[in-house]
Design a protein around this motif. Structure first.
Motif, short mmCIF file in Angstrom:
data_model
loop_
_atom_site.label_atom_id
_atom_site.label_comp_id
_atom_site.label_asym_id
_atom_site.label_seq_id
_atom_site.Cartn_x
_atom_site.Cartn_y
_atom_site.Cartn_z
N LEU A 1 10.74 6.32 -5.83
CA LEU A 1 10.70 5.48 -4.65
C LEU A 1 10.54 4.02 -5.07
N HIS A 2 10.77 3.13 -4.15
CA HIS A 2 10.60 1.70 -4.44
C HIS A 2 9.49 1.15 -3.56
N LEU A 3 8.44 0.67 -4.20
CA LEU A 3 7.30 0.07 -3.52
C LEU A 3 7.25 -1.40 -3.92
N ALA A 4 7.41 -2.29 -2.96
CA ALA A 4 7.44 -3.73 -3.20
C ALA A 4 8.52 -4.10 -4.21
N ARG B 1 0.85 -1.18 0.00
CA ARG B 1 0.00 0.00 0.00
C ARG B 1 0.89 1.23 0.00
N GLY B 2 0.30 2.35 -0.34
CA GLY B 2 1.04 3.61 -0.34
C GLY B 2 1.56 3.98 1.03
N GLU B 3 0.82 3.60 2.09
CA GLU B 3 1.25 3.93 3.45
C GLU B 3 2.57 3.24 3.80
N ASP B 4 2.90 2.18 3.08
CA ASP B 4 4.15 1.47 3.34
C ASP B 4 5.37 2.30 2.95
N LEU B 5 5.16 3.39 2.23
CA LEU B 5 6.27 4.24 1.81
C LEU B 5 6.82 5.12 2.93
N THR B 6 6.05 5.37 3.95
CA THR B 6 6.49 6.25 5.04
C THR B 6 7.76 5.68 5.66
N GLY B 7 8.81 6.52 5.71
CA GLY B 7 10.08 6.10 6.28
C GLY B 7 11.06 5.52 5.28
N THR B 8 10.67 5.41 4.02
CA THR B 8 11.59 4.88 3.01
C THR B 8 12.37 6.02 2.37
N VAL C 1 16.20 11.61 -0.36
CA VAL C 1 15.15 12.11 0.54
C VAL C 1 14.51 10.96 1.30
N TRP C 2 13.87 11.32 2.43
CA TRP C 2 13.08 10.39 3.22
C TRP C 2 11.62 10.77 3.09
N VAL C 3 10.75 9.79 3.02
CA VAL C 3 9.31 10.04 2.95
C VAL C 3 8.79 10.25 4.37
#
Length: 163
Positions: A122-125, A97-104, A145-147
């Motif tokens: 960014l890298h999602l999954a 999910r998009g919320e999984d990006l927080t902190g990446t 950058v950090w999300v």
């Protein structure tokens, strides 16, 4: 023995076709839940044919005994194929999910002006995805950058990484 070899080869052909057409027979089975899938049918027919050919050629069994041995081996192969495919489909890992990006972390693709939007990669999954990004201060292209948060399905708030 020729009939059995023909069945074995036909099963291999069905297996090759299942790479393209799998799922076609899924609706026919109703509550059978994949028991009529092409890989299961291919496993059954191949095992029946090749076991029957071995029984008649190597063991000298008659047609009835070879057919019974082939049906037993085919049932075992079909069940093993069905069980293996169910285990693979039962992975249980949730979809990203998009919320999984927080902190990446990611990299700025298009410079981000103060209070405006730029783009970050960014890298999602494990897949690279480009998002619109907003930052409190300007961030140059190429910066890491950090999300901080997810604003929408296509945009995030970021801050530069300080090293």
């Amino acid at each position: 023995m020729g009939w059995f070899l023909g069945l074995g080869i036909a099963g291999l052909v069905v297996l090759a076709l299942s790479l393209v057409f799998d799922g076609v027979l899924e609706g026919v089975g109703g509550g059978l839940d994949g028991l009529l899938s092409l890989p299961v049918i291919a496993g059954f027919v191949s095992a029946l044919g090749f076991t029957g050919a071995l029984a008649t050629g190597a063991a000298g069994a008659g047609a009835v005994l070879a057919t019974l041995a082939g049906i037993a081996a085919g049932t075992l192969a079909g069940w093993a194929t069905w069980s293996f495919s169910r285990a693979l489909l039962r992975d249980g890992a949730p979809a990203p999910r998009g919320e999984d990006l927080t902190g990446t972390s990611g990299a700025v693709v298009t410079a981000i002006p103060a209070g405006g939007y730029g783009e970050v990669l960014l890298h999602l999954a494990g897949q690279p995805v480009k998002y619109a990004a907003k930052a409190a201060a300007p961030v140059a292209r190429g910066a890491e950058v950090w999300v901080e948060s997810v604003l929408s399905p296509t945009s995030v708030t970021v801050r530069p990484v300080e090293r």
